[in-house]
Design an enzyme around this catalytic site. Structure first.
Site, PDB file in Angstrom:
ATOM      1  N   GLU A 107     -20.341   1.479  20.395  1.00 58.40           N
ATOM      2  CA  GLU A 107     -19.547   2.707  20.498  1.00 58.40           C
ATOM      3  C   GLU A 107     -19.946   3.682  19.399  1.00 58.40           C
ATOM      4  OE1 GLU A 107     -15.436   1.810  20.052  1.00 58.40           O
ATOM      5  OE2 GLU A 107     -15.423   0.220  21.563  1.00 58.40           O
ATOM      6  N   HIS A 158     -11.919   2.104  14.711  1.00 57.22           N
ATOM      7  CA  HIS A 158     -11.490   1.410  15.927  1.00 57.22           C
ATOM      8  C   HIS A 158     -11.701  -0.078  15.665  1.00 57.22           C
ATOM      9  CE1 HIS A 158     -12.171   0.402  20.457  1.00 57.22           C
ATOM     10  NE2 HIS A 158     -10.969   0.045  20.032  1.00 57.22           N
TER      11      HIS A 158
END
Length: 316
Positions: A107, A158
């Site tokens: 990501e 995250h």
């Protein structure tokens, strides 16, 4: 000389004027974080998804997107192009990390920001020597058009659900690193922390360094639902503020219920994400226009002096 009734009416009218003056400087600077759930070009290219994403992004002065998994580097340019065509919300610019992750699944963190209100002063990928983070924070130092708050640091994260406690405790070290690097106390930690429900119990949450160490304000409070599904109620997404000045400027914090605001069904909303964006509003508007907020007492005096002068016999 004013009659008693006339004087009271005049006072009332000037009080309303004062409120209007204060309200005119009450616009806020909004910082957001959003887990956009596996954001790819194919996803962004779907018109209903693109339209909703643009409306979400246009509410924010700085947005930190997570779960951007586009390896072609085409999704964000498309999103940025449409965002800059949307009303008068722009112009926006972007600043992205590399793809991050320990496996083939990776990501990016992506900052989208109004370039006439903020600019990237510096940024770096945290040096995760002990490999504590699955996606190490991409730290960014922003300059703002503000005399009240000329700059601030954003630290996005995250977490991976299996290592929430480890990563959130390590986030304190990232704070120390960024704060020391740029000699600032005004730091915002934000993102999908997975800091609730089965990923992190209340007891373990309260034992985190970021909860026990003084100086940190968890603006998105425990109990705020940041999930789209009606079957879940979890405060996964958080924004944590450090710095007395920064905290004094906080005017609001919330999860943005975009399905309700945009009239979407749950399934339509899930096509966008299973998370709500989270946001904080900072009172920077006077400074954004290069003006310091006037003292309340000064405003009162400037408005009341013309009325009080006749009462006090100060008129020549």
């Amino acid at each position: 000389m004013h009659s008693s009734g006339g004087f009271q009416k005049a006072i009332h009218g000037h009080a309303l004027l004062l409120l209007l003056l204060l309200a005119s400087g009450a616009e806020t600077f909004r910082i957001c974080a959003f887990n956009a759930q596996r954001l790819t070009l194919a996803k962004v290219a779907r018109e209903p998804v693109l339209d909703t994403l643009v409306k979400i992004l246009a509410r924010c002065d700085i947005m930190v997107l997570q779960e951007v998994v586009d390896s072609s580097d085409t999704a964000i340019p498309l999103l940025l192009r449409e965002l800059n065509r949307f009303g008068d919300s722009g112009p926006y610019a972007s600043h992205s990390s590399l793809l991050l992750g320990r496996s083939t699944y990776k990501e990016k963190y992506v900052y989208l920001y109004r370039s006439h209100e903020a600019e990237v002063r510096d940024s770096y990928m945290y040096d995760d020597q002990d490999d504590l983070f699955t996606r190490e924070p991409f730290v960014c130092w922003f300059s703002l058009r503000s005399k009240v708050l000329p700059s601030l640091v954003l630290v996005p994260l995250h977490t991976t659900p299996k290592a929430v406690e480890t990563e959130l405790n390590a986030l304190y070290d990232v704070f120390l690193d960024a704060s020391g690097r740029w000699q600032t106390k005004d730091v915002i930690l934000l993102g999908d922390f997975n800091a609730d429900c089965t990923s992190l119990t209340k007891k373990r949450l309260d034992d985190l360094v970021l909860r026990t160490q003084a100086g940190f304000h968890w603006a998105i409070a425990d109990g705020v639902d940041t999930t789209v599904r009606a079957s879940t109620h979890c405060t996964y997404d958080r924004i944590v503020l450090h710095g007395e000045l920064l905290q004094s400027l906080l005017r609001g914090a919330a999860a943005f219920d975009f399905p309700q605001s945009f009239g979407l069904t749950e399934q339509e909303a899930l096509n966008i994400s299973d998370h709500y964006p989270v946001e904080v509003d900072l009172a920077l508007s006077w400074a954004v226009h290069g003006v310091q907020p006037p003292c309340l007492a000064t405003l009162w005096l400037s408005l009341l002096l013309p009325l009080l002068a006749p009462q006090l016999g100060l008129v020549a």
